[in-house]
Design an enzyme around this catalytic site. Sequence first.
Site, short mmCIF file in Angstrom:
data_model
loop_
_atom_site.label_atom_id
_atom_site.label_comp_id
_atom_site.label_asym_id
_atom_site.label_seq_id
_atom_site.Cartn_x
_atom_site.Cartn_y
_atom_site.Cartn_z
N HIS A 75 0.66 -1.29 -0.01
CA HIS A 75 -0.08 -0.15 -0.03
C HIS A 75 0.91 1.33 -0.14
O HIS A 75 0.67 2.12 0.60
CB HIS A 75 -1.06 0.00 1.28
N ASN A 129 -10.28 -3.00 2.55
CA ASN A 129 -9.99 -2.59 1.08
C ASN A 129 -11.19 -2.51 0.28
O ASN A 129 -12.25 -2.63 0.75
CB ASN A 129 -9.36 -4.23 0.53
N TYR A 131 0.85 -4.21 12.10
CA TYR A 131 0.67 -2.84 11.82
C TYR A 131 1.77 -1.78 12.45
O TYR A 131 2.29 -1.08 12.09
CB TYR A 131 -0.76 -2.37 11.69
#
Length: 705
Positions: free
Chosen positions: A79, A152, A366
Amino acid sequence: MNTNQNGLNMNEHAKNNQLAAFRVKHDDQVLTTDQGVHVSNTDDSLTAGARGPTLMEDFHFREKLTHFDHERIPERVVHARGFGVHGYFQVYEPMTQLTKAKFLQDPNVKTPVFTRFSTVVGSRGSADTVRDVRGFAVKFYTEDGNLDITGNNMPIFFIQDAIKFPDLVHAIKPEPDNEIPQAASAHDTFWDFVVNTPELTHMIMWLMSDRAIPRSYRMMEGFGVNTFRLINEQGIARFVRFHWKPLLGVHSLVWDEAQKISGKDPDFHRRDIWDAINKGEFPEYEFGIQVIEEQDEFKFGFDILDPTKFWPEELIPVKIIGKMTLNKNVENFFAETEQVAFCPSNIVPGLDFSNDPLLQGRLFSYLDTQLIRLGGPNFHEIPINRSIAPVHNNQRDGYHRMTIDHGKVSYSPNSLANNRPNPCETSGYQHYQEKVEGVKIRARSLSFQDHFSQATMFWNSMSPPEKQHIINAFQFEVGSVKDKQIKQRVVDLFNNVDHELAKQIAIGVGATQPGSGRTGASETSPAVSQLNTIMTAKTRKVAILAEDGFNHAEVSKLMNSLNGAGVCFEVISKNLGTIKSSDQKELEVVKNHHTGTSVLYDAVYVAGGRASVDAMLECGEALHFVNEAFKHCKTVGAANEGVDLLKVSSITGVNYSKGENIVSELGVLTQNKADNLTEFCKQFIDAIAKHRHWERESVKGTVPA
Ligand code: HDE
């Protein structure tokens, strides 16, 4: 509503203030060093003589170069290419029964959000319109702290267990020996991974579909993908999946167009949303939830914790509960879009996780990735990442710490500060007390093992043009694979989805057609077809082709109608500057044929006026424009002499009007004597609202889009 004098809700105000506190305007200022010393010359280094070596003592030179040498941070490992915008979220009605989350209680409260759209595979500088999944990540700055729904534009994912993520990403990224291809899945390592990992089958169907080439971030659905929980005040939990539904509908480009845009305007998607917001056309998305009661966990033919399965809307309806409006562009791309850090574990009371194994892994990854990308544990202090809820804890120090923590106590329990800051049982986050037991085991649940049924359901839910696009996409992607064995195995794998699909892939890529395979009807989910979406002409972009001598009355009537319907337009001519109509009225040209090509527009209109059309007939570019727009199934319109250009174009399957009547065929609208322009404009706009005229693809002689 609790608003300030600018009409801003208090939460929005708080976030704006936070960002404003760090904003520095450099206008009308004297240039300084980082230490605030005024600089007298920034164009010449300090040297020993005009032709001599640069001196070490030139602190301005060293500071300027050193800062520049260090101004890149690692791009996101996936991303990397993205674009963020600000906005706000409002719930439609209190959700008290389902959740205690504060931001879902009061319809008057505007919760500030920052939303980042992205592609997955490409590097930061790659093109926007490649075939890929799109990220749809929303950070809510709620009164209870930050909540991130990092989703998404497809409701499922490639793999079921996060431990496979590095493998997936290594396979799809450019191949490591030569770093080819950029931002593309059409290569051997990816398809090698596909044929060896059947759990990808369903997601590949979505990736080969039109969903992977969205027309705009404003026309894209968003999905939380993973299963979460909603928890109410009574502690009752329910399973939930999150949805974003764009009010402009869900629409896509066509592959040939997408590839051309990658060259003509690699920033197509970010420019599209940037321009729309600057014009006040704020993108809106409704927020929906699918809810499953705990006791119904095992009621479905698929495991509701399996992220390679979607929850068909026909089975589990999407309840629309609120709306997000994106109304402000960033002021600084790096400070906001690049430094924003999303994390699925950023959660607030009233929501909780499920045991979805993909989600569980994401909860780790993350935060970990931000430590390297943003250089240490204090990235939550970067303005875009700060919560509007106050932060008090005993975390201290680390690289780039901004907060000046007061006092000597940074431990708990303590008596020197009355044990503050101390946890609070009532307002504090409580994890849902789910009963879990089991033996430690590395194994996939048996309930996760059907990799084909929903892939077939997706295929059977597609309309004929959507099916054809999927076949074309496979033929392109697998056709780009060099290894013959992999090609054959793709055919064999997708024979488990649909025999006809596998046959068509085989024909296109020169593989052996499979003997027999899955055929016949299965369940469908009409909601996944993009033909069943909102159709509107609002914010679409029309190219008006005109030259000197155009018919002013006709063109201004069209422009007024387009304006009235919220449709944008640009005049394109051979040269920039102005053109004059047959009655000497001037019109500004926005693009010439070098800067404005058909792939950047949703529709084309050829203006009438004898001299104008004669000039266009001599100019191959105008003809090419019309031909290409037709090939990409876009609305084409012409009135009066403008029809002459269409008649000599390669448009096939259309009969042009012979008299005064409006003729509308295959999305081509013509009228020879444009007295009835009001009706003509109305029909032209209605045709634009249809997005594309796919029926053209089945006309003999038409090149498929
Ligand atoms: Fe991500 N993903 N992902 N992902 N993802 C990242 O975090 C990861 C997954 C998604 O605009 C990374 O900050 C793992 C699903 C978006 O900044 C990283 C798994 C979904 C974004 C990461 C997944 C997503 C990321 C890279 C388990 C849809 C961009 C940089 C297989 C629900 C957010 C970063 C933005 C970014 C890990 C799967 C969406 C490495 C381990 C499923 C939209 O942490």
